[in-house]
Design an enzyme around this catalytic site. Sequence first.
Site, PDB file in Angstrom:
ATOM      1  N   ASP C  16     -52.093   7.588   2.340  1.00  0.00           N
ATOM      2  CA  ASP C  16     -52.296   6.192   2.720  1.00  0.00           C
ATOM      3  C   ASP C  16     -53.732   5.999   3.205  1.00  0.00           C
ATOM      4  O   ASP C  16     -54.544   6.930   3.126  1.00  0.00           O
ATOM      5  CB  ASP C  16     -51.264   5.755   3.779  1.00  0.00           C
ATOM      6  CG  ASP C  16     -51.396   6.523   5.082  1.00  0.00           C
ATOM      7  OD1 ASP C  16     -52.495   7.016   5.419  1.00  0.00           O
ATOM      8  OD2 ASP C  16     -50.383   6.632   5.802  1.00  0.00           O
ATOM      9  N   ALA C  17     -54.041   4.819   3.690  1.00  0.00           N
ATOM     10  CA  ALA C  17     -55.420   4.478   4.039  1.00  0.00           C
ATOM     11  C   ALA C  17     -55.980   5.305   5.200  1.00  0.00           C
ATOM     12  O   ALA C  17     -57.180   5.266   5.465  1.00  0.00           O
ATOM     13  CB  ALA C  17     -55.540   2.982   4.319  1.00  0.00           C
TER      14      ALA C  17
END
Lengths: 138, 138, 138, 138
Positions: C16-17
């Site tokens: 994810d980010a």
Amino acid sequence: MASFKTLIRVTWVDTDAAQVVHFSNFFRFFEKTEEEFYQNLGFNFDQIVRKHGIWLPRVEAHCQYKKPAKFNDVLEVELTVGKILEKAVKYLFKVRNKATAEIIAEGYLTVVSASKQSGKAVKIPKEIVNKLKPFLSA
Amino acid sequence: MASFKTLIRVTWVDTDAAQVVHFSNFFRFFEKTEEEFYQNLGFNFDQIVRKHGIWLPRVEAHCQYKKPAKFNDVLEVELTVGKILEKAVKYLFKVRNKATAEIIAEGYLTVVSASKQSGKAVKIPKEIVNKLKPFLSA
Amino acid sequence: MASFKTLIRVTWVDTDAAQVVHFSNFFRFFEKTEEEFYQNLGFNFDQIVRKHGIWLPRVEAHCQYKKPAKFNDVLEVELTVGKILEKAVKYLFKVRNKATAEIIAEGYLTVVSASKQSGKAVKIPKEIVNKLKPFLSA
Amino acid sequence: MASFKTLIRVTWVDTDAAQVVHFSNFFRFFEKTEEEFYQNLGFNFDQIVRKHGIWLPRVEAHCQYKKPAKFNDVLEVELTVGKILEKAVKYLFKVRNKATAEIIAEGYLTVVSASKQSGKAVKIPKEIVNKLKPFLSA
């Protein structure tokens, strides 16, 4: 020509290590929009299965990516109907960043009408075709 | 022409309520194959970023679905290089059911070489191009 | 006590980010390990359904996260059986970074044996219990 | 005690071959609810990072599954704050089927406040603690 629009806020799990929405998730956004479109027309996948004995499997999917989408961006997905064939429908999608109006991605899904029992392609029920027609792009 | 092949066993979470692999997951299988291809050539996304300062964002994705894939099916994904441009590469994928050899899906991903700093498209490093060339389809 | 181990390489879409594996994906790694464990014992979810008429729905899931896992990390997931009840099994999982041997995450899944027809909890088939016993932790 | 509630419609990709929501997706519903909760309080993950230099990594996740959720079900997820420690917050979640009011699942997420630079646990900013307090369960 009418179109159907829905808003999707990018969640954390939609993003990847490049800190943008993973490209595969746009296909999930397309399908979610299709689901809400049906919902809006007064039916859903399950009801289609129960009432007409058909599934709507996807036979083709395509997307072009123009700009990255980031966490918490609000995306506006617009659906129109590109083509209605006897046994298939092509849905066109445009994804815009709601805040900037920039096009983020464009693509399509082609779905066929398939008998749940035989698995074979069958005619799309008249009742559904009639509801899709107003959304047919020129 | 060389090709790269990898095996992917369908897991439960890959499937949907139609009891087949969700169409969006084939794009994840494509990318996983691309990752293992790089791994096999001796590098990975992260090393490309660190060494050359480039990302490989996807600009286009396409898939045609021929047959459903089910839970626990072993899929063989074959990658070839469809096209090498100055700043982009097109990867072609064929997914077969390992047990029956039937084609399940076919598609492609077009990736560009983008500067991590500016975000602009830049030339694919020569070193990478050289490693891709043997996999270029006729 | 025996244990079952499998390796999972972190793919791009798992991240994810924050540039680490999204926490929800560890549950997918747990289940994938459980699937490969069954495969290794000579059966799978589908065969259990067909042969015994039971599903194995999850009734509880838990995970503690110790260290982040990153793209391309090779994770070693170790499964042991924590408890065998008449109608339920608790699987324990330890996820290590293969390169450093550090513990990344620990957790469990409790699955029940449920009749596919009635949905009610039923006894785990003797044949399955016998195969699980050697993996029971002290 | 206040609570925050949001609605989530089950999409096709959320389901698996048992024709119910895959257990791992409830953790995604929890996090989506947490995101909307922050949004409702006037901030988001990204702003916390930028303003306070902290991430909110998850250190523990737990869920108990009571009833299956199916495609197109509307789920109401209720968030309350179970505990506020100096450097961590525990969020409690209850998922109900909106139509029947039945509890589908219950669980929690424990998140820590971690310096983006050092990775170490740090105090939760006062400003955030103050906004969370009204949602603290008895």
